[in-house]
Motif scaffolding. Structure first.
Motif, short mmCIF file in Angstrom:
data_model
loop_
_atom_site.label_atom_id
_atom_site.label_comp_id
_atom_site.label_asym_id
_atom_site.label_seq_id
_atom_site.Cartn_x
_atom_site.Cartn_y
_atom_site.Cartn_z
N SER A 135 15.05 16.18 -0.98
CA SER A 135 15.36 15.46 0.24
C SER A 135 16.15 14.20 -0.05
O SER A 135 17.11 13.89 0.66
CB SER A 135 14.06 15.12 0.95
N GLU A 136 15.75 13.44 -1.10
CA GLU A 136 16.45 12.18 -1.37
C GLU A 136 16.59 11.85 -2.85
O GLU A 136 17.38 10.99 -3.21
CB GLU A 136 15.77 11.01 -0.64
N HIS A 137 15.85 12.50 -3.73
CA HIS A 137 15.92 12.13 -5.15
C HIS A 137 17.08 12.80 -5.87
O HIS A 137 17.43 12.41 -6.98
CB HIS A 137 14.61 12.50 -5.88
N GLY A 138 17.68 13.81 -5.25
CA GLY A 138 18.76 14.54 -5.90
C GLY A 138 18.23 15.75 -6.67
O GLY A 138 17.03 16.02 -6.70
N LEU A 171 0.83 -1.21 0.00
CA LEU A 171 0.00 0.00 0.00
C LEU A 171 0.86 1.25 0.00
O LEU A 171 0.51 2.27 -0.58
CB LEU A 171 -0.90 0.02 1.24
N ARG A 172 2.00 1.19 0.64
CA ARG A 172 2.91 2.33 0.64
C ARG A 172 3.80 2.34 -0.60
O ARG A 172 3.95 3.37 -1.27
CB ARG A 172 3.75 2.30 1.92
N GLU A 173 4.39 1.17 -0.90
CA GLU A 173 5.41 1.16 -1.95
C GLU A 173 4.84 1.33 -3.35
O GLU A 173 5.55 1.72 -4.27
CB GLU A 173 6.22 -0.14 -1.87
N GLY A 217 5.28 9.95 1.96
CA GLY A 217 6.70 10.18 2.24
C GLY A 217 7.23 9.42 3.43
O GLY A 217 6.62 8.48 3.93
N HIS A 218 8.40 9.86 3.85
CA HIS A 218 9.15 9.20 4.91
C HIS A 218 9.03 10.09 6.16
O HIS A 218 9.63 11.17 6.22
CB HIS A 218 10.61 9.03 4.49
N LEU A 219 8.26 9.62 7.13
CA LEU A 219 7.85 10.47 8.24
C LEU A 219 9.02 10.94 9.10
O LEU A 219 9.12 12.11 9.44
CB LEU A 219 6.82 9.71 9.10
N LEU A 273 8.70 14.66 2.33
CA LEU A 273 7.40 14.53 1.67
C LEU A 273 7.57 14.44 0.16
O LEU A 273 8.25 15.26 -0.44
CB LEU A 273 6.55 15.77 2.02
N HIS A 274 6.96 13.42 -0.45
CA HIS A 274 6.93 13.32 -1.91
C HIS A 274 5.65 14.01 -2.39
O HIS A 274 4.54 13.56 -2.08
CB HIS A 274 6.96 11.87 -2.36
N VAL A 275 5.83 15.10 -3.10
CA VAL A 275 4.70 15.91 -3.55
C VAL A 275 4.49 15.62 -5.03
O VAL A 275 5.35 15.95 -5.86
CB VAL A 275 4.99 17.42 -3.34
ZN ZN Z 1 11.08 8.18 -1.14
#
Ligand code: ZN
Ligand code: MLT
Length: 469
Positions: free
Chosen positions: A411-414, A323-325, A373-375, A380-382
């Motif tokens: 935050s993490e995607h570059g 459900l998350r992935e 996103g990753h709490l 947050l993935h917008v």
């Molecule tokens: Zn992510």
């Protein structure tokens, strides 16, 4: 000798793809948003061949774009749009799949840049250990790309990001020289840490070919729950309450009703806990013995919990994780979103979530927003669906709000090509100048992934109205 001939000499004719149809699938990224022409696609088998490819391209003054599993989300691993006569060579790392034996003493392993995350994890688990980073694209994402982008994922709160797993790297420089630090020394204070500088450099400084990676102890028992809470503020409070009670929190992910409903539709199931919460936390606890009873007891004590599903079997755990992935895939199934990946101080996450809909609606009234996103990292993935073609207005609206809250635009995607124009929302001019100096020291001709991370000098001030740091 032509560049094409030099490339054939470097890697063998069968590994130089010149045919338009053969090159096509390497020219567009996973999202379908970023695409551009290549001059050739080359598949070197190891560091020496990569060095030869780079030296040939440098001689010909032709740019090189490095590509692993093509799971990046910011357009950093495909050629930029432009005329075919300026097209870069795409250098694929996917043939570099060597994995050494795991050292039980140092808990390290050396992996070729083209090893997938799933293969690395399987290798570590077969040796009784585990790899500390995990993410949904595990079957395709390569460890070279993950180090190059300092990938994060679902276990950052437990083991850190990809850079934290790096004990050393081997890389080819643009002129064909090789740097190799694969001895995995636990302590090494001999000046600048080039390995960690290359982590997160997104292929702009050198081409990573082999990685010395740290492994972590295996955690065999896991408990997973999906918890409905009133909203983001309660999700943050819940995480703090759970961490205070449970030492083994290994993942804490944030979802919202819109995203869960979309995923449920795509996988043909009913959205779980539908109508119960304004936000949902997927939490995973690792530990031995089975931590499920501890998790149930902790949830009983947390006043933020409106309702919860606690998985009681491996299949149930996988279903909750799906459900998350599967958010990314579910979102892409209804359109190509503008993808933004931001973080703010945890104390301001609820404010960001509350203000985003209005910020986007002001510039894109018809847009549909899907957040997840990753709490723990307030990451947050917008995802903005139905934005106009280039998504610039939505991007500016979101990134300026994030910047005003003291956050990061990636935050993490570059940064990739997608965010380069907005780098100065998160980095000062002094920092950008230092970055340009580093780039010039590694790549004086600007041939490695040009346009990635650092904006072209004349495109610097594209968002004049925003307040910058
Ligand atoms: Zn992510
Ligand atoms: C994720 O957390 O699932 C990834 O970062 C992918 C995404 O943002 O779509």
């Amino acid at each position: 000798m032509t560049l094409e001939a030099a490339l054939r000499t470097a890697v063998g004719s069968e590994h130089v793809l010149l045919d338009r149809d053969l090159r096509a699938s390497y020219e567009t990224d996973w999202t379908g948003r970023f695409t551009g022409p290549s001059r050739a696609v080359v598949r070197p088998a190891g560091t020496a061949q990569v060095a030869r490819v780079l030296a040939a391209c440098a001689d010909a003054r032709v740019a090189v774009v490095v590509q692993g599993g093509r799971t990046g989300l910011v357009g950093g691993s495909v050629p930029p749009p432009g005329p075919p006569e300026n097209a870069p060579v795409v250098l694929l790392t996917t043939r570099m799949t060597e994995l050494t034996d795991v050292s039980q003493v140092t808990r390290q392993v050396t992996a070729g840049a083209g090893v997938t995350l799933a293969a690395l994890t399987g290798h570590a688990r077969a040796a009784g250990l585990d790899f500390g980073v995990d993410l949904a694209a595990r079957d395709s994402a390569t460890v070279g790309g993950m180090v190059a982008t300092n990938a994060g994922g679902i276990r950052v709160l437990r083991h850190g990001s990809m850079r934290d797993q790096v004990a050393g790297v081997e890389a080819a420089l643009v002129d064909g020289r090789i740097i190799s630090r694969l001895d995995g020394l636990a302590k090494d204070n001999t000046g600048y840490d080039i390995s960690h500088l290359l982590a997160g450099s997104e292929g702009t400084l050198a081409v990573l070919t082999r990685l010395r990676l740290r492994l972590v102890p295996a955690e065999r028992e896991r408990a997973v729950a999906l918890i409905a809470v009133r909203g983001t503020a309660e999700a943050v409070e819940l995480l703090a309450a759970l961490r205070a009670q449970l030492p083994g929190v290994s993942a804490a992910e944030l979802c919202f009703p819109a995203g869960l409903a979309l995923v449920a539709k795509v996988i043909g199931a009913r959205a779980p806990l539908e109508g119960t919460g304004g936000a949902y936390v997927l939490v995973e606890i690792a530990g031995e013995p089975d931590p499920v009873d501890d998790l149930l007891a902790a949830l009983e004590r947390c006043e933020q919990v409106l309702d919860a599903i606690v998985a009681s079997s491996a299949a149930d755990r996988a279903q909750l994780w799906a459900l998350r992935e599967r958010h990314t895939e579910a979102i892409n199934s209804v359109g190509v979103p503008v993808k933004l990946d931001v973080s703010v101080p945890l104390a301001r996450l609820a404010e960001l979530v509350d203000r985003l809909p209005d910020a986007v609606a002001t510039v894109e009234p018809a847009a549909r927003l899907v957040l997840f996103g990753h709490l723990a990292e307030a990451n947050l993935h917008v995802n903005v669906l139905r934005a106009d073609d280039d998504g610039e207005a939505a991007t500016v609206a979101v990134l300026s709000l994030v910047s005003s809250l003291g956050g990061s635009i990636s935050s993490e995607h570059g940064i990739g090509r997608a965010k380069a124009r907005w780098l100065d929302l998160s980095r000062s001019q002094a920092e950008i100048e230092v970055m340009r100096s580093i780039k010039a020291a590694f790549d004086p001709l600007g041939l490695l992934n040009p346009g990635v991370i650092l904006p072209a000098e004349d495109a610097g001030a594209s968002v004049q109205t925003l307040s910058r740091r």
